[in-house]
Design a protein around this motif. Structure first.
Motif, PDB file in Angstrom:
ATOM      1  N   LEU A 179       0.822  -1.209   0.000  1.00  0.00           N
ATOM      2  CA  LEU A 179       0.000   0.000   0.000  1.00  0.00           C
ATOM      3  C   LEU A 179       0.858   1.262   0.000  1.00  0.00           C
ATOM      4  O   LEU A 179       0.531   2.246  -0.674  1.00  0.00           O
ATOM      5  N   LEU A 180       1.961   1.246   0.732  1.00  0.00           N
ATOM      6  CA  LEU A 180       2.857   2.397   0.752  1.00  0.00           C
ATOM      7  C   LEU A 180       3.500   2.617  -0.614  1.00  0.00           C
ATOM      8  O   LEU A 180       3.611   3.758  -1.087  1.00  0.00           O
ATOM      9  N   LEU A 181       3.906   1.552  -1.270  1.00  0.00           N
ATOM     10  CA  LEU A 181       4.473   1.666  -2.617  1.00  0.00           C
ATOM     11  C   LEU A 181       3.454   2.228  -3.595  1.00  0.00           C
ATOM     12  O   LEU A 181       3.770   3.107  -4.410  1.00  0.00           O
ATOM     13  N   LEU A 182       2.212   1.755  -3.508  1.00  0.00           N
ATOM     14  CA  LEU A 182       1.155   2.299  -4.365  1.00  0.00           C
ATOM     15  C   LEU A 182       0.925   3.781  -4.075  1.00  0.00           C
ATOM     16  O   LEU A 182       0.679   4.573  -4.993  1.00  0.00           O
ATOM     17  N   GLY A 183       1.023   4.158  -2.804  1.00  0.00           N
ATOM     18  CA  GLY A 183       0.901   5.566  -2.448  1.00  0.00           C
ATOM     19  C   GLY A 183       2.015   6.403  -3.047  1.00  0.00           C
ATOM     20  O   GLY A 183       1.781   7.502  -3.558  1.00  0.00           O
ATOM     21  N   TYR A 184       3.252   5.894  -2.997  1.00  0.00           N
ATOM     22  CA  TYR A 184       4.377   6.605  -3.604  1.00  0.00           C
ATOM     23  C   TYR A 184       4.200   6.772  -5.107  1.00  0.00           C
ATOM     24  O   TYR A 184       4.563   7.793  -5.678  1.00  0.00           O
ATOM     25  N   LEU A 185       3.648   5.749  -5.739  1.00  0.00           N
ATOM     26  CA  LEU A 185       3.534   5.778  -7.200  1.00  0.00           C
ATOM     27  C   LEU A 185       2.364   6.608  -7.707  1.00  0.00           C
ATOM     28  O   LEU A 185       2.444   7.187  -8.798  1.00  0.00           O
ATOM     29  N   PHE A 186       1.266   6.685  -6.962  1.00  0.00           N
ATOM     30  CA  PHE A 186       0.041   7.263  -7.519  1.00  0.00           C
ATOM     31  C   PHE A 186      -0.532   8.460  -6.760  1.00  0.00           C
ATOM     32  O   PHE A 186      -1.543   8.995  -7.181  1.00  0.00           O
TER      33      PHE A 186
ATOM     34  N   ILE B  81      -1.423  16.026  -0.440  1.00  0.00           N
ATOM     35  CA  ILE B  81      -2.189  14.897   0.103  1.00  0.00           C
ATOM     36  C   ILE B  81      -1.255  13.734   0.453  1.00  0.00           C
ATOM     37  O   ILE B  81      -1.580  12.887   1.282  1.00  0.00           O
ATOM     38  N   PHE B  82      -0.055  13.712  -0.138  1.00  0.00           N
ATOM     39  CA  PHE B  82       0.905  12.662   0.162  1.00  0.00           C
ATOM     40  C   PHE B  82       1.340  12.727   1.630  1.00  0.00           C
ATOM     41  O   PHE B  82       1.713  11.714   2.218  1.00  0.00           O
ATOM     42  N   TYR B  83       1.277  13.912   2.221  1.00  0.00           N
ATOM     43  CA  TYR B  83       1.582  14.067   3.647  1.00  0.00           C
ATOM     44  C   TYR B  83       0.657  13.188   4.479  1.00  0.00           C
ATOM     45  O   TYR B  83       1.092  12.541   5.439  1.00  0.00           O
TER      46      TYR B  83
END
Length: 138
Positions: free
Chosen positions: A91-98, A103-105
Motif C-alpha cells: 500500500l505504501l508503494l502504491l501511495g508513492y507511485l500514484f 495529500i501525500f503528507y
C-alpha cells in the motif's frame, strides 16, 4: 485522531505548549537556513499525544499474550505479522507511485501506523478462524 482529522474546528482540540525540538523550521528559524536546532518552541502536542497513544496501545493489544498461548498461536501471530508487513509496504508503494502533492503528507501519516493496524486486524481474523473452526483438542 479521527476527530482531529475530520472536525471542522480542529483548533478546539489543540493543546499548545513549549516543547523541546531537535530540529524545527518553525519560530526562530533563520531566514536563509530555514532550520533551528536544539531549541524550545511553542507548538501543539495534540498529534504527538494521539499518535503515541495509538502506537503504544496497538503494540500492547497486538503483542499481548493470549489466554491459551501455544505454538499454533505463535505461528498465527508470525504469519499475520508477515502478511501485514507485505500488505502495508504494498500500500505504501502504491501511495508513492500514484499520490502526489500535499495529500501525500496524509499518506505518510497513515503509513506510520498502517502496519500495526493491519497486523492487529489480520491477527484477530486469523485467531477467530482458528478458535471457531479448529477441532476441539480436549
Amino acid at each position: 485522531m479521527i476527530l482531529k482529522m475530520f472536525v471542522l474546528d480542529s483548533e478546539a482540540l489543540e493543546l499548545n505548549t513549549r516543547v523541546f525540538a531537535f530540529v524545527s523550521d518553525g519560530q526562530g528559524a533563520d531566514l536563509f537556513n530555514g532550520l533551528v536546532y536544539f531549541t524550545w518552541i511553542q507548538d501543539s502536542i495534540t498529534d504527538e499525544i494521539g499518535v503515541s497513544l495509538l502506537i503504544i496501545s496497538g503494540i500492547i493489544f497486538g503483542f499481548s499474550r493470549e489466554k491459551f498461548e501455544d505454538e499454533m498461536v505463535a505461528s498465527i501471530r508470525l504469519k499475520s505479522l508477515v502478511s501485514a508487513t507485505i500488505a502495508s509496504y504494498t500500500l505504501l508503494l502504491l501511495g508513492y507511485l500514484f499520490i502526489y502533492g500535499s495529500i501525500f503528507y496524509n499518506v505518510m501519516i497513515i503509513a506510520m501506523v498502517m502496519q500495526l493496524v493491519i497486523f492487529i486486524i489480520l491477527l484477530r481474523i486469523n485467531m477467530y478462524r482458528f478458535t471457531k473452526f479448529a477441532p476441539n483438542e480436549e
